[in-house]
Design an enzyme around this catalytic site. Structure first.
Site, PDB file in Angstrom:
ATOM      1  CD  GLU A 236      -3.060   0.903   2.115  1.00  0.00           C
ATOM      2  OE1 GLU A 236      -3.168  -0.194   2.695  1.00  0.00           O
ATOM      3  OE2 GLU A 236      -3.777   1.871   2.335  1.00  0.00           O
ATOM      4  CG  ASP A 237       1.804   2.732   3.354  1.00  0.00           C
ATOM      5  OD1 ASP A 237       0.723   2.975   2.783  1.00  0.00           O
ATOM      6  OD2 ASP A 237       1.922   2.543   4.572  1.00  0.00           O
TER       7      ASP A 237
END
Ligand code: MN
Length: 735
Positions: free
Chosen positions: A90-91
């Site tokens: 996600e990051d």
């Protein structure tokens, strides 16, 4: 940051990593340590330039989540690896394919599931519900997704202090709404109560601190009390050569707060601030007799309350909880709860699902209801047609705290939520039996379908082929299984009412020499302010729209559309839209005229009709709603959301009829009914939708639903009715 500080940080990261390995060690198999090391290195590399809001390097977060997985839930290598990498996709630049290449399909699937449950969402939108639904969908894939997610949420709650206030409130309310009940349902009691306590800490900081202070202040006398209380029990158990530990555990801060608020009492009045827990070290075959022997010892010294004996040793809760609870009277005159369980039971109670796995090999373990529950969740999820919000509501219903145990006529045990009805039981047996249920026999006695069941009830269901589910059933059916089935059925019924309605519409149009084309359909939808043809046909089919209104579109001239309808979000944007569309400067909604410009509708809670004193309320999803000033919801809307309230006025154009109701009471006489219906139908040319009249010992009690144009029209009618001989009162009611 100085060179020295950076050096310290690095040392701390290594220290945390070593701690993780140390705790995981007993579970590790050959090669596992290497995989974990690779995951740790990859995560550290991917997050290397990121820091958390608190300022610490980001890697501390995945490390802490992995530690929770190991130390507090008891999970193994796959989960540790997934936890270490849970924020990577996600990051950072990393893709799910990279994960799969390095760590295989299983880990990739879990991380994919975790990534889909995004943490970023708009509060109040259905996005939140949609997310939760997604999370549960992964239950059927791998329950570890949920467990790692809970660990992630727990660490975020523990470090919530560095977040801004509004974020604290949002995250903690979500936690209390979904995550704490979910942890409870999965049998993770320790995590559940920590989440609850943290919720209180951030939502009610002052009350939280106050309770913590009071618990600390009362510690010394409490410890003394516990020592005195357990001393005779300890002596006796030693004499009988039991291996055991006894703890006097204070109840959680949240549960004390809950008791104080729900019973409106002070801290001092909460009597059961703690429970005594006796944990026995026994071989599997001695567990049950051992627990009961200890029960016998306890109740030799203290008088038990017969209503408070809970035996989850013979019949575990469906989340796997096993324990023997009793409440006894102490020598100082207060009730004390005593929990008796074995080490195995205690570990399952604290760590839940994962501990189950650990003990699964041992043959003595009773089959956990958890798998059955997961199966049921999957079943609900497969009904894709319910909206996410509806789904979460139903799911919340099924996250019950208390359960009851009831029996079929053949003596088979069924577990149901605490407030289940006889109808829930019927749905539990089979969804068809639920749908046809007309009543039940509970312990041989005939009861209605909404009868609330109690533990020990033996239930026999009575069915009829003529029975059909109705909306009212949703008021007392609590299991998701039952609720889903009823909602499906209601949708079917709506479709069939709609097809009846469509026939009526076709007939009426034909009489008026009109066709059912999209132009005429648009006119009809506009006239009744409806969005879909299905809704329109349904309302006609149900008799909520007077069929005579349909023909009237023949003579109506459609106002030229000035521009596409616009949704407004507040009073200011309303003024702007009106100005643009009409050139007028006003802050008042003209009901009947502005329909082409701005969508609005009459609120279903108070059924306004023209002439009523009304106001407009800018709702979030459904445009402007028109409420009566006397609406039961008006106070709340006006006080809490003043900025969304706007003036509204009826315009006199309307030849449309509105449904309303009148109650007529008086003394009965021959011909009374005839006089009433005559006035309504012939004298004022009003259409009646339904009439029901009861006469009991000379008292006349009528209830009539009818279509009127406006309040003037209704007032005239009311006056005429009041003049009928014998009529005492005529009152309007909301249909
Ligand atoms: Mn995270």
């Amino acid at each position: 940051m100085t060179e020295f500080e950076l050096e310290q940080e690095k040392k701390e990261i290594v220290r945390q990593y070593r701690r993780l390995l140390r705790h995981a060690k007993p579970f590790l198999q050959e090669g596992d340590a290497k995989i974990i090391k690779r995951a740790f290195n990859l995560s550290q590399e991917a997050h290397k330039n990121m820091r958390r809001r608190s300022g610490e390097p980001y890697i501390f977060h995945p490390l802490a989540v992995a530690q929770i997985c190991v130390e507090e839930i008891g999970l193994g290598t796959t989960s540790i690896v997934s936890a270490l990498l849970h924020d990577v996709v996600e990051d950072t630049e990393m893709e799910i394919e990279d994960i799969e290449r390095h760590f295989g399909k299983k880990v990739a699937k879990i991380i994919d599931g975790l990534t889909k449950i995004s943490d970023v969402f708009d509060h109040g939108s259905s996005q939140q519900a949609e997310n939760f639904r997604k999370m549960l969908l992964t239950l059927s894939d791998d329950v570890r997704v949920i467990l790692v997610k809970l660990a992630d949420r727990l660490h975020n709650m523990r470090t919530l202090g560095s977040m801004p206030r509004h974020k604290q409130l949002r995250v903690s309310s979500e936690t209390i709404y979904l995550y704490a009940p979910l942890a409870h349902r999965l049998g993770l009691y320790a995590i559940k109560s920590e989440l609850e306590d943290l919720f209180l800490k951030y939502s009610e900081p002052i009350k939280y601190a106050d309770i913590v202070d009071k618990i600390n202040a009362s510690k010394a006398p409490r410890d003394r009390f516990v020592r005195n209380f357990i001393s005779p029990i300890q002596k006796e158990l030693n004499k009988r050569r039991f291996k055991f530990t006894i703890k006097g555990r204070p109840k959680s801060i949240y549960s004390i707060w809950n008791k104080m608020t729900s019973q409106e009492i002070s801290f001092e009045k909460v009597y059961d601030l703690f429970a005594i827990r006796i944990i026995l070290d026994l071989p599997p075959e001695m567990e049950k007799p051992g627990c009961w022997q200890v029960y016998s010892v306890v109740t030799d010294y203290y008088q038990p309350n017969p209503d408070r004996l809970r035996d989850w040793v013979s019949t575990p809760k469906s989340n796997g909880y096993e324990s023997l609870h009793t409440t006894v009277m102490s020598k100082t005159g207060t009730w004390v709860e005593v929990q008796i369980r074995t080490k195995r039971m205690d570990e399952i109670a604290e760590k839940g699902y994962a501990a189950h796995w650990k003990y699964k090999e041992s043959e003595h373990t009773t089959e956990s209801g958890l798998e059955a529950w997961i199966g049921r969740v999957r079943e609900i999820l497969e009904h894709d047609n319910v909206s996410a919000i509806e789904f979460v509501d139903d799911f919340k219903h099924s996250l019950f705290n208390e359960e009851i145990f009831v029996f079929t006529p053949k003596g088979e045990l069924k577990k149901l939520p605490g407030n289940a009805s006889a109808l829930d039981f019927a749905f539990e047996i089979h969804s068809e039996i639920g749908a046809r249920c007309i009543g039940a026999k509970v312990n041989q006695k005939l009861v209605p379908i909404n009868y609330k069941l109690k533990t020990g009830d033996q239930v026999e269901i009575l069915t009829s082929n003529k029975q059909k589910p109705n909306e009212g059933w949703l008021n007392f059916v609590v299991t998701s299984k039952g609720r889903t089935r009823i909602k499906d059925e209601l949708k079917e019924q709506k479709k069939s009412a709609a097809s009846d309605g469509k026939e009526i519409v076709l007939r009426k149009l034909k009489q008026a020499k009109l066709e059912l084309n999209s132009e005429n359909l648009d006119k009809l939808l506009n006239r009744f302010n409806l969005k879909s043809a299905l809704d329109f046909y349904f309302l006609v089919g149900k008799g909520k729209i007077d069929p005579k209104e349909i023909k009237k579109i023949k003579n109506s001239v459609d106002k030229p559309k000035k521009q596409a309808k616009q949704r407004v979000s507040d009073v200011a944007s309303f003024q702007k839209t009106i100005k643009e569309a009409t050139g007028e400067k006003r802050d008042q909604l003209l009901i009947g005229e502005d329909m082409d410009i701005i969508p609005y509708s009459l609120a279903p809670c108070c059924h306004p009709i023209p002439g009523d004193d009304v106001f407009g309320f800018v709702s979030i999803h459904e445009g402007i709603k028109i409420h009566r000033i006397s609406c039961p919801n008006a106070t709340e809307l006006l006080s809490k959301h003043g900025h969304r309230v706007m003036k509204a006025k009826w315009t006199s154009q309307s030849e449309v009829s509105f449904l309303t109701g009148l109650k007529i009471r008086g003394t009965d006489r021959v011909g009374m009914m005839n006089d009433v219906t005559n006035i309504i139908s012939s004298e004022l040319k009003v259409n009646m939708r339904s009439v029901s009249i009861e006469s009991d010992n000379g008292i006349f009690d009528g209830s009539i639903q009818l279509y009127v144009h406006d309040t003037n029209h209704l007032e005239k009618l009311t006056k005429k009715l009041e003049n009928i001989e014998g009529v005492e009162e005529v009152i309007r009611f909301d249909v």
